[in-house]
Scaffold this motif. Structure first.
Motif, PDB file in Angstrom:
ATOM      1  N   VAL A   1      84.459  71.599 -22.976  1.00  0.00           N
ATOM      2  CA  VAL A   1      83.626  71.519 -22.297  1.00  0.00           C
ATOM      3  C   VAL A   1      82.808  71.517 -23.935  1.00  0.00           C
ATOM      4  O   VAL A   1      82.471  71.387 -25.254  1.00  0.00           O
ATOM      5  N   LEU A   2      82.256  69.621 -24.026  1.00  0.00           N
ATOM      6  CA  LEU A   2      81.074  69.283 -25.431  1.00  0.00           C
ATOM      7  C   LEU A   2      80.200  70.463 -24.997  1.00  0.00           C
ATOM      8  O   LEU A   2      79.323  70.758 -24.685  1.00  0.00           O
ATOM      9  N   GLU A   3      80.065  70.976 -26.313  1.00  0.00           N
ATOM     10  CA  GLU A   3      79.088  71.802 -27.059  1.00  0.00           C
ATOM     11  C   GLU A   3      77.433  71.427 -27.355  1.00  0.00           C
ATOM     12  O   GLU A   3      77.437  69.614 -27.630  1.00  0.00           O
ATOM     13  N   THR A   4      76.298  71.461 -27.025  1.00  0.00           N
ATOM     14  CA  THR A   4      74.887  70.746 -27.269  1.00  0.00           C
ATOM     15  C   THR A   4      74.655  71.608 -27.928  1.00  0.00           C
ATOM     16  O   THR A   4      72.997  70.746 -28.393  1.00  0.00           O
ATOM     17  N   GLY A   5      74.124  73.097 -28.225  1.00  0.00           N
ATOM     18  CA  GLY A   5      73.586  73.460 -29.004  1.00  0.00           C
ATOM     19  C   GLY A   5      73.648  72.970 -31.051  1.00  0.00           C
ATOM     20  O   GLY A   5      72.933  73.687 -31.271  1.00  0.00           O
ATOM     21  N   ASP A   6      74.035  72.229 -31.332  1.00  0.00           N
ATOM     22  CA  ASP A   6      74.345  72.235 -32.516  1.00  0.00           C
ATOM     23  C   ASP A   6      73.341  70.336 -32.347  1.00  0.00           C
ATOM     24  O   ASP A   6      73.035  70.189 -33.220  1.00  0.00           O
ATOM     25  N   TRP A   7      72.549  69.821 -31.346  1.00  0.00           N
ATOM     26  CA  TRP A   7      72.416  69.161 -31.166  1.00  0.00           C
ATOM     27  C   TRP A   7      70.866  68.642 -31.642  1.00  0.00           C
ATOM     28  O   TRP A   7      69.883  67.962 -31.994  1.00  0.00           O
ATOM     29  N   LEU A   8      69.997  69.712 -31.247  1.00  0.00           N
ATOM     30  CA  LEU A   8      68.669  70.069 -31.256  1.00  0.00           C
ATOM     31  C   LEU A   8      68.284  69.279 -31.004  1.00  0.00           C
ATOM     32  O   LEU A   8      67.646  68.998 -29.299  1.00  0.00           O
ATOM     33  N   GLU A   9      67.481  68.340 -31.183  1.00  0.00           N
ATOM     34  CA  GLU A   9      66.418  67.185 -31.220  1.00  0.00           C
ATOM     35  C   GLU A   9      66.686  66.182 -30.903  1.00  0.00           C
ATOM     36  O   GLU A   9      66.429  65.111 -30.715  1.00  0.00           O
ATOM     37  N   THR A  10      68.389  66.187 -31.531  1.00  0.00           N
ATOM     38  CA  THR A  10      68.474  64.399 -31.658  1.00  0.00           C
ATOM     39  C   THR A  10      69.630  63.900 -29.861  1.00  0.00           C
ATOM     40  O   THR A  10      69.759  64.577 -29.503  1.00  0.00           O
ATOM     41  N   LEU A  11      68.872  62.658 -30.302  1.00  0.00           N
ATOM     42  CA  LEU A  11      69.405  62.318 -29.156  1.00  0.00           C
ATOM     43  C   LEU A  11      70.662  61.259 -29.819  1.00  0.00           C
ATOM     44  O   LEU A  11      71.853  61.286 -28.271  1.00  0.00           O
ATOM     45  N   TYR A  12      70.657  60.942 -30.554  1.00  0.00           N
ATOM     46  CA  TYR A  12      71.648  60.217 -30.758  1.00  0.00           C
ATOM     47  C   TYR A  12      72.605  60.422 -31.932  1.00  0.00           C
ATOM     48  O   TYR A  12      71.495  61.213 -33.091  1.00  0.00           O
ATOM     49  N   ARG A  13      73.519  60.421 -32.244  1.00  0.00           N
ATOM     50  CA  ARG A  13      74.243  61.018 -34.388  1.00  0.00           C
ATOM     51  C   ARG A  13      75.244  59.772 -34.421  1.00  0.00           C
ATOM     52  O   ARG A  13      76.166  59.677 -33.335  1.00  0.00           O
ATOM     53  N   THR A  14      75.674  59.855 -35.608  1.00  0.00           N
ATOM     54  CA  THR A  14      77.134  59.134 -35.990  1.00  0.00           C
ATOM     55  C   THR A  14      78.573  60.033 -35.911  1.00  0.00           C
ATOM     56  O   THR A  14      78.974  59.320 -36.264  1.00  0.00           O
ATOM     57  N   THR A  15      78.138  61.623 -35.680  1.00  0.00           N
ATOM     58  CA  THR A  15      79.377  62.201 -35.653  1.00  0.00           C
ATOM     59  C   THR A  15      79.729  62.871 -33.869  1.00  0.00           C
ATOM     60  O   THR A  15      78.047  62.964 -33.446  1.00  0.00           O
ATOM     61  N   PRO A  16      80.680  62.600 -33.082  1.00  0.00           N
ATOM     62  CA  PRO A  16      81.188  63.264 -32.468  1.00  0.00           C
ATOM     63  C   PRO A  16      80.392  64.678 -31.893  1.00  0.00           C
ATOM     64  O   PRO A  16      80.324  65.276 -32.615  1.00  0.00           O
ATOM     65  N   PRO A  17      80.130  64.953 -30.577  1.00  0.00           N
ATOM     66  CA  PRO A  17      80.139  66.160 -30.315  1.00  0.00           C
ATOM     67  C   PRO A  17      81.284  67.280 -30.316  1.00  0.00           C
ATOM     68  O   PRO A  17      82.268  66.636 -30.101  1.00  0.00           O
ATOM     69  N   ILE A  18      81.668  68.418 -30.233  1.00  0.00           N
ATOM     70  CA  ILE A  18      82.240  68.949 -30.688  1.00  0.00           C
ATOM     71  C   ILE A  18      82.378  69.704 -29.617  1.00  0.00           C
ATOM     72  O   ILE A  18      81.543  69.993 -28.618  1.00  0.00           O
ATOM     73  N   THR A  19      83.680  70.464 -29.156  1.00  0.00           N
ATOM     74  CA  THR A  19      84.545  70.970 -27.618  1.00  0.00           C
ATOM     75  C   THR A  19      85.101  72.357 -28.228  1.00  0.00           C
ATOM     76  O   THR A  19      85.159  72.407 -29.011  1.00  0.00           O
ATOM     77  N   ARG A  20      84.087  73.119 -27.232  1.00  0.00           N
ATOM     78  CA  ARG A  20      84.765  74.562 -27.182  1.00  0.00           C
ATOM     79  C   ARG A  20      86.199  74.285 -25.977  1.00  0.00           C
ATOM     80  O   ARG A  20      85.850  73.707 -24.864  1.00  0.00           O
ATOM     81  N   THR A  21      87.183  75.638 -25.725  1.00  0.00           N
ATOM     82  CA  THR A  21      87.699  75.532 -25.005  1.00  0.00           C
ATOM     83  C   THR A  21      86.567  76.045 -23.598  1.00  0.00           C
ATOM     84  O   THR A  21      86.211  77.454 -23.758  1.00  0.00           O
ATOM     85  N   HIS A  22      87.307  75.747 -22.435  1.00  0.00           N
ATOM     86  CA  HIS A  22      86.591  76.418 -21.412  1.00  0.00           C
ATOM     87  C   HIS A  22      88.088  76.363 -20.152  1.00  0.00           C
ATOM     88  O   HIS A  22      88.693  75.021 -20.049  1.00  0.00           O
ATOM     89  N   ILE A  23      87.995  77.127 -19.398  1.00  0.00           N
ATOM     90  CA  ILE A  23      89.238  77.775 -18.373  1.00  0.00           C
ATOM     91  C   ILE A  23      89.288  76.985 -17.322  1.00  0.00           C
ATOM     92  O   ILE A  23      88.170  77.658 -16.725  1.00  0.00           O
ATOM     93  N   LEU A  24      89.434  75.961 -16.493  1.00  0.00           N
ATOM     94  CA  LEU A  24      88.421  75.554 -15.546  1.00  0.00           C
ATOM     95  C   LEU A  24      89.320  75.412 -14.127  1.00  0.00           C
ATOM     96  O   LEU A  24      90.594  76.047 -14.497  1.00  0.00           O
ATOM     97  N   THR A  25      88.942  75.712 -13.126  1.00  0.00           N
ATOM     98  CA  THR A  25      88.994  76.241 -11.977  1.00  0.00           C
ATOM     99  C   THR A  25      88.047  75.594 -10.954  1.00  0.00           C
ATOM    100  O   THR A  25      87.104  74.825 -10.982  1.00  0.00           O
ATOM    101  N   ALA A  26      89.673  74.176 -10.282  1.00  0.00           N
ATOM    102  CA  ALA A  26      89.047  73.907  -8.870  1.00  0.00           C
ATOM    103  C   ALA A  26      89.684  74.467  -7.285  1.00  0.00           C
ATOM    104  O   ALA A  26      90.297  75.516  -7.447  1.00  0.00           O
ATOM    105  N   LEU A  27      88.758  74.240  -6.907  1.00  0.00           N
ATOM    106  CA  LEU A  27      89.051  74.552  -5.129  1.00  0.00           C
ATOM    107  C   LEU A  27      89.294  72.921  -4.381  1.00  0.00           C
ATOM    108  O   LEU A  27      88.712  71.911  -4.826  1.00  0.00           O
TER     109      LEU A  27
END
Length: 321
Positions: free
Chosen positions: A270-296
């Protein structure tokens, strides 16, 4: 509009259209016993038709999008109420879609726990199915003719099934396939039984590259069922979830969820948003954390609290946290 214009959020996907697809494929199946028609009939029935009805049978979808932002909910009635009675007549006549009969053969198109009485030429034959399909791919069929009679019993091997195993009177039997049906011809006596085992692996489904809405996305299927994500199971914005190509997926039965159903679970990002603060665009890609996906299963979505839903899941993954 144009070819391959298949938007997930705004697709019309009317319940009545799915029912029409069932009707059309059933008629084609009666003309030409080809499993392709039965496969499409089953796919429409288990997904586009059943999703149009709430699990308690009181509310209806007029349209069945493949993505929702949480505002699309079933309603008890509509000003143009074609879907509710169309659903009622299809579900009440479901037994008529399971088999077809000619002078020499009984063809089994759909699998479900049931007992049916059929007439083959001048002979009466009772067929009983014992199965937990579509959660499980094992189907036991007991044959009870009123007197010994020779005929062919044709079992559909679905196109999604890559491996099937057949036991006749307890012994392994070869799959003699014709247009996707395994034919068993013998003198049948009351109490004879067969066991068909259909492998049900979890599969990733990809759209044609011309479908712009689904580029870089994947859908999940197990057996005849298409799966989806809901916020109720994932608790993060669904568009920020990505499923790696090599992620291991597993299925498990949850008896407590919506009357009991098989779910799919796997490790995603899952893409992290906490480190973006008020930034809309930047030159470094977003970071991710592990997420256990559940589908029904898609047919069961929208039966809990309002929330997002999507069938097509992103497949890219960024640098992990």
């Amino acid at each position: 509009t144009t070819d391959y214009d298949l938007p997930n959020l705004s697709a019309y996907a009317e319940t009545c259209a799915a029912i029409g697809l069932v009707f059309w494929n059933h008629r084609m199946l009666l003309l030409d016993a080809d499993h392709r028609y039965a496969d499409l009939l089953e796919q429409a029935l288990y997904n586009g038709v059943l999703s149009g009805l709430s699990l308690d049978g009181t509310d209806f979808f007029y349209v069945n999008p493949l993505e929702s932002q949480g505002t699309h909910r079933r309603q008890p009635w509509y000003k143009c109420p074609c879907c509710p009675p169309n659903l009622a007549r299809l579900l009440s006549s479901l037994g008529g879609y399971m088999y077809s009969v000619n002078d020499t053969d009984i063809l089994v198109h759909l699998y479900a726990q049931s007992t049916s009485t059929l007439t083959l030429a001048s002979h009466t034959v009772v067929l009983s199915q014992k199965t937990n399909y579509p959660w499980d791919g094992t189907i036991e069929i007991e044959v009870k003719p009123e007197e010994p009679v020779e005929f062919g019993l044709d079992l559909r091997i679905p196109g999604w099934c890559k491996a099937a195993h057949l036991l006749v009177a307890g012994e392994e039997a070869p799959l003699d396939l014709h247009k996707g049906y395994a034919r068993i011809s013998r003198l049948w006596r009351s109490g004879d039984s067969i066991v068909l085992r259909l492998d049900m692996p979890i599969e990733r489904v990809y759209a044609h590259p011309a479908v712009q809405a689904d580029i870089g996305k994947v859908a999940l299927r197990r057996g005849p069922l298409i799966y989806c994500l809901e916020t109720a199971d994932n608790a993060v914005p669904l568009h920020q979830i990505s499923l790696p190509d090599k992620a291991t997926l597993e299925s498990y039965f949850d008896p407590a969820l919506l009357g009991g159903m098989v779910l799919i679970r796997g490790q995603a990002h899952v893409l992290e948003t906490g480190d973006w603060l008020e930034t809309l665009y930047r030159t470094t890609p977003p970071i991710t954390r592990t997420h256990i996906l559940t589908a029904l299963p898609y047919y069961a979505w929208g039966n809990r609290e309002a929330g997002e839903m999507r069938v097509w899941i992103h497949t890219y993954a960024r640098k992990r946290l």
